[in-house]
Design an enzyme around this catalytic site. Structure first.
Site, PDB file in Angstrom:
ATOM      1  N   SER A 143     -14.297  38.715  53.615  1.00 36.61           N
ATOM      2  CA  SER A 143     -13.618  37.852  52.655  1.00 36.61           C
ATOM      3  C   SER A 143     -12.658  38.655  51.768  1.00 36.61           C
ATOM      4  O   SER A 143     -11.735  39.288  52.275  1.00 36.61           O
ATOM      5  CB  SER A 143     -14.656  37.074  51.841  1.00 36.61           C
ATOM      6  N   ASP A 236     -14.357  27.141  57.976  1.00 36.85           N
ATOM      7  CA  ASP A 236     -13.981  27.979  56.837  1.00 36.85           C
ATOM      8  C   ASP A 236     -12.502  27.749  56.539  1.00 36.85           C
ATOM      9  O   ASP A 236     -11.664  27.821  57.451  1.00 36.85           O
ATOM     10  CB  ASP A 236     -14.235  29.449  57.193  1.00 36.85           C
ATOM     11  N   HIS A 266     -17.868  29.624  55.728  1.00 35.43           N
ATOM     12  CA  HIS A 266     -17.615  30.880  55.029  1.00 35.43           C
ATOM     13  C   HIS A 266     -18.915  31.470  54.483  1.00 35.43           C
ATOM     14  O   HIS A 266     -19.755  30.759  53.938  1.00 35.43           O
ATOM     15  CB  HIS A 266     -16.634  30.646  53.871  1.00 35.43           C
TER      16      HIS A 266
END
Length: 295
Positions: A143, A236, A266
């Site tokens: 991320s 996501d 996610h």
């Protein structure tokens, strides 16, 4: 609890913003045992000070190749503790050492503090004997950590000190949050409002968000970037920007593998105790590292 959960779930309303931030960070660490499972024992698990940046080294053997790992959390959350189980599993499965970076978080420390910290760690690794082989060196993260990882990889390329591989797990790459996946996938956890808040907190100056040191897509030429593994998740909002980056790297002649984990959202990859695909994704990272760095 993931960064998406952190940005969406509110601690008690009577907390002031500083207390709320601290409570959310603490909650993420408290969830580690439940979500990530027991810690795999390794011969070497040691906390280090890398020229002022706290790190944790995981290793099975001396002089192993090294992955520098940068945790996610929207540049505001997450820690060495929240990715401890992932780093242990990667080290155990790959035969490579893993150095997890505890970079400074926003809003206390905005851009470029986190970026500077990751580069400080790379410089430290190359100059100091910590029991690894710095001539075989990869960088990776998830991320927001993946964003930091690929910016550092590009800067290392430009400095003529290229890395051997980069591992990007559902990378956050577009400060404009413009990809189509934002339109239909926000109900699965992370959404556009949360990502905009994260970008604005990390880089408060809007124009800086358009620079190559923040937005990798602003880089004029991606040729010479390290071979890359990109992992994305079907549900996501960051899915499309990860795929677009894989395409851009391939167009530039960079060897790239892009795997989309279907049915996942996610933050799935660190939840080793509760999601089968998390274990598969972490083992894919380990296999990729072993293939890239064992030479």
């Amino acid at each position: 609890m993931t960064a998406a959960d952190s940005l969406r779930r509110r601690p008690p309303a009577d907390l002031d913003p500083v207390e709320r931030l601290a409570a959310t960070r603490a909650a993420m660490e408290e969830a580690v045992d439940l979500e990530c499972g027991p810690a795999i024992p390794l011969p070497v698990v040691v906390d280090l000070d890398a020229d002022g940046v706290p790190c944790r080294l995981y290793a099975n053997r001396p002089d192993a190749p090294l992955l520098v790992y940068v945790h996610g959390g929207g540049w505001c959350y997450g820690s060495i503790e929240t990715v401890d189980r992932v780093c242990r599993r990667i080290a155990d499965r790959s035969g490579c050492a893993v150095l997890s970076v505890g970079y400074r978080l926003a809003p206390e420390h905005v851009y470029p503090a986190a970026l500077d910290d990751v580069e400080t760690v790379l410089s430290f690794v190359r100059k100091n004997p910590i029991g690894v082989d710095p001539s075989r060196l990869a960088i990776g993260g998830d991320s927001a950590g993946a964003q930091l990882a690929t910016i550092v990889a590009r800067r290392q390329r430009d400095a003529a000190t290229p890395l051997d591989q980069q591992i990007l797990i559902y990378p956050a790459l577009d400060p404009m949050t413009a990809s189509e996946s934002y339109a239909g996938l926000g109900e699965y956890g992370l959404d556009r409002a949360s990502m905009r808040l994260a970008w604005e907190t990390y880089v408060p100056e809007r124009m800086r968000r358009l620079s190559p040191d923040v937005a990798i897509f602003a880089t004029a030429d991606l040729a010479g970037m390290p071979p890359t593994l990109i992992i994305t998740a079907e549900y996501d909002v960051l899915r499309d920007e990860g795929a677009d980056y894989a395409d851009a790297l391939a167009t530039a002649g960079v060897p790239v593998v892009h795997t989309r984990y279907m049915g996942m959202n996610h933050g799935f990859a660190r939840k080793l105790a509760v999601i089968d695909a998390a274990r598969a994704a972490t083992d894919q990272v380990a296999a990729s590292l072993r293939a890239a760095l064992t030479f």
